[in-house]
Design a protein around this motif. Structure first.
Motif, short mmCIF file in Angstrom:
data_model
loop_
_atom_site.label_atom_id
_atom_site.label_comp_id
_atom_site.label_asym_id
_atom_site.label_seq_id
_atom_site.Cartn_x
_atom_site.Cartn_y
_atom_site.Cartn_z
N ILE A 111 0.84 -1.20 0.00
CA ILE A 111 0.00 0.00 0.00
C ILE A 111 0.87 1.25 0.00
N GLN A 112 1.95 1.22 0.77
CA GLN A 112 2.87 2.35 0.79
C GLN A 112 3.41 2.63 -0.61
N GLU A 113 3.73 1.55 -1.32
CA GLU A 113 4.28 1.70 -2.67
C GLU A 113 3.25 2.32 -3.62
N ARG A 114 2.01 1.86 -3.54
CA ARG A 114 0.97 2.40 -4.43
C ARG A 114 0.67 3.86 -4.10
N VAL A 115 0.72 4.20 -2.83
CA VAL A 115 0.42 5.57 -2.41
C VAL A 115 1.48 6.55 -2.91
N GLN A 116 2.69 6.05 -3.18
CA GLN A 116 3.75 6.94 -3.64
C GLN A 116 3.43 7.60 -4.98
N LYS A 117 2.43 7.09 -5.67
CA LYS A 117 1.97 7.74 -6.90
C LYS A 117 1.48 9.15 -6.58
N TYR A 118 0.98 9.34 -5.35
CA TYR A 118 0.45 10.63 -4.93
C TYR A 118 1.39 11.36 -3.98
N ASP A 119 2.11 10.60 -3.20
CA ASP A 119 2.99 11.16 -2.16
C ASP A 119 4.35 10.47 -2.25
N PRO A 120 5.20 10.91 -3.18
CA PRO A 120 6.51 10.26 -3.37
C PRO A 120 7.30 10.17 -2.06
N GLY A 121 7.75 8.96 -1.76
CA GLY A 121 8.52 8.75 -0.55
C GLY A 121 7.67 8.71 0.71
N ASN A 122 6.34 8.79 0.55
CA ASN A 122 5.44 8.83 1.71
C ASN A 122 5.89 9.89 2.71
N GLU A 123 6.25 11.05 2.17
CA GLU A 123 6.82 12.11 3.00
C GLU A 123 5.78 12.93 3.75
N TYR A 124 4.56 12.99 3.21
CA TYR A 124 3.58 13.91 3.77
C TYR A 124 2.34 13.24 4.38
N SER A 125 2.19 11.94 4.19
CA SER A 125 0.92 11.35 4.60
C SER A 125 1.08 9.91 5.05
N VAL A 126 0.06 9.45 5.74
CA VAL A 126 -0.03 8.08 6.22
C VAL A 126 -1.39 7.54 5.81
N ASN A 127 -1.43 6.32 5.29
CA ASN A 127 -2.72 5.78 4.88
C ASN A 127 -3.64 5.55 6.07
N TYR A 128 -4.87 5.95 5.92
CA TYR A 128 -5.90 5.67 6.92
C TYR A 128 -6.73 4.48 6.46
N MET A 129 -7.42 4.61 5.33
CA MET A 129 -8.19 3.53 4.76
C MET A 129 -8.00 3.51 3.25
N TRP A 130 -8.30 2.39 2.63
CA TRP A 130 -8.34 2.31 1.18
C TRP A 130 -9.48 1.40 0.77
N GLY A 131 -9.88 1.53 -0.46
CA GLY A 131 -10.98 0.71 -0.92
C GLY A 131 -11.13 0.79 -2.42
N THR A 132 -12.25 0.34 -2.91
CA THR A 132 -12.51 0.31 -4.34
C THR A 132 -13.86 0.97 -4.64
N THR A 133 -14.02 1.37 -5.88
CA THR A 133 -15.28 1.94 -6.34
C THR A 133 -15.87 0.97 -7.35
N ALA A 134 -16.99 0.36 -7.01
CA ALA A 134 -17.56 -0.67 -7.87
C ALA A 134 -19.05 -0.81 -7.57
N PHE A 135 -19.62 -1.99 -7.82
CA PHE A 135 -21.06 -2.18 -7.76
C PHE A 135 -21.56 -2.65 -6.40
N GLY A 136 -22.54 -1.95 -5.88
CA GLY A 136 -23.37 -2.46 -4.80
C GLY A 136 -24.71 -2.80 -5.42
N TYR A 137 -25.25 -3.98 -5.15
CA TYR A 137 -26.48 -4.36 -5.83
C TYR A 137 -27.32 -5.31 -4.99
N ASN A 138 -28.59 -5.35 -5.32
CA ASN A 138 -29.55 -6.25 -4.71
C ASN A 138 -29.74 -7.42 -5.67
N PRO A 139 -29.18 -8.60 -5.36
CA PRO A 139 -29.19 -9.70 -6.33
C PRO A 139 -30.58 -10.14 -6.77
N LYS A 140 -31.53 -10.13 -5.84
CA LYS A 140 -32.89 -10.55 -6.18
C LYS A 140 -33.54 -9.57 -7.15
#
Length: 365
Positions: A111-140
């Motif tokens: 996660i630290q490595e992926r976050v470096q896309k936004y914060d090179p070297g993780n110099e300014y921030s610490v991850n709190y949570m992460w997740g995905t954006t996708a489908f929530g659905y009612n199967p029935k």
């Protein structure tokens, strides 16, 4: 990335002597709403003597406006990665004094490595949570909308094919009001780089959304939670943890509603909410103490167990509830992780295109 509330939570302060005594015994935290177990704040105060004043916001844009204006009075804020990146460039955060953050050793290298896309070297921030954006659905409800046939719930075709969206419109579709997330989904579906900054490709993504716009009931960043939980809609494009909260609300209500979460096989957005300290924070030492406390494995695990989001703390995983760590909707498999993409912020000129196109999509023009 969370539920819309307005509240202030203050933990009870206790007197304690330490190097932090040079500052007022307070830390002002500005986070997404309903995004922490409030007992964590109380326990932090008991351990450190620092009172937590906890305010909430409902969108990255609201947070960014305050940060760029300066003088927020906040000591800890929680922007999403793509917004964090441009805020770092704007100089609104202070570099972390890592010598005062011994619990950084608990963080998850991937996660630290992926976050470096936004914060090179993780110099300014610490991850709190992460997740995905996708489908929530009612199967029935989805199956009924498809005439009893199985629907492609693991495929972006479910939403982006107009004939499918038309079927689902009868039971209700909600979509996030978040152009920085919905345009990358469309770009990815069209076979483009989801992180594309090409205005023409963004316009193509907007055209795809416009084709299904007549079938979307509402664009909103939180109302889909209760709508799913109550069985008022059958599909939402939303944040993973919010969908899982809807699932749990439905189960608690015992109302016969089932809510599932699905990451389409073509991939989905992976986002990161990062804790950072504003450059003009009035209590920077207290802020560091707060970040270090949150990085305790058992503390961040308690937060994840409450909000049903994954966190970037590897050491916390042994403290996670089974229904959190073993749920692939929260902690995707290694194979699914390969198909999760990240995006960076739009340059100002492109951002104007994005804003204009998204306004056009929502208005149906």
């Amino acid at each position: 990335m969370r539920i819309l509330f307005t509240a202030t939570v203050a933990a009870v302060a206790f007197v304690a002597g330490s190097a932090l005594a040079q500052e007022d015994k307070v830390v002002n935290v500005y986070n997404w709403s309903d995004y922490i177990d409030e007992s964590i704040l109380e326990e932090f105060t008991k351990e450190t003597g620092i009172k937590v004043v906890y305010d909430v916001f409902d969108s990255n844009e609201v947070l960014e406006t305050k940060l760029l204006a300066g003088g927020t009075g906040y000591d800890v804020v929680v922007p999403t990665g793509s917004f964090l990146a441009r805020q770092i460039k704007a100089g609104v955060f202070m570099k972390l004094d890592k010598s005062k953050l011994p619990n950084l050793k608990n963080m998850w290298p991937e996660i630290q490595e992926r976050v470096q896309k936004y914060d090179p070297g993780n110099e300014y921030s610490v991850n709190y949570m992460w997740g995905t954006t996708a489908f929530g659905y009612n199967p029935k409800m989805v199956k009924e909308a498809f005439g009893g046939e199985e629907a492609p719930v693991d495929n972006w075709d479910l939403l982006f094919k107009p004939e499918n969206a038309e079927k689902l419109s009868k039971c209700g579709i909600y979509v996030l009001d978040a152009p920085t997330e919905v345009f990358p989904a469309a770009l990815n579906y069209l076979g483009y780089d989801p992180d594309s900054k090409d205005p023409d490709k963004i316009r193509e993504a907007a055209a795809l959304w416009k084709k299904i716009r007549p079938y979307i009931r509402k664009f909103h960043n939180s109302e889909y939670i209760n709508a799913l939980a109550n069985g008022d809609i059958c599909l939402a494009l939303g944040w993973s943890g919010d969908v899982l909260q809807a699932r749990d609300r439905a189960a608690e209500a015992d109302n016969g509603v089932t809510v599932d979460f699905s990451i389409p096989k073509q991939g989905a957005l992976m986002w990161f909410d990062q804790m950072a300290i504003p450059a003009d924070a009035p209590h920077p030492e207290n802020a560091l103490a707060f970040l270090n406390y949150i990085m305790k494995p058992e503390v961040i695990a308690k937060a994840s167990n409450y909000v049903y989001y994954a966190n970037g703390n590897l050491a916390s995983q042994k403290f996670l509830n089974d229904d959190v760590i073993n749920d692939p909707a929260i902690y995707p498999s290694a194979e699914a992780m390969k198909h999760l993409y990240t995006v960076t912020d739009y340059p100002p000129k492109v951002n104007r295109v994005v804003t204009r196109e998204w306004t056009s999509v929502k208005s149906g023009q």
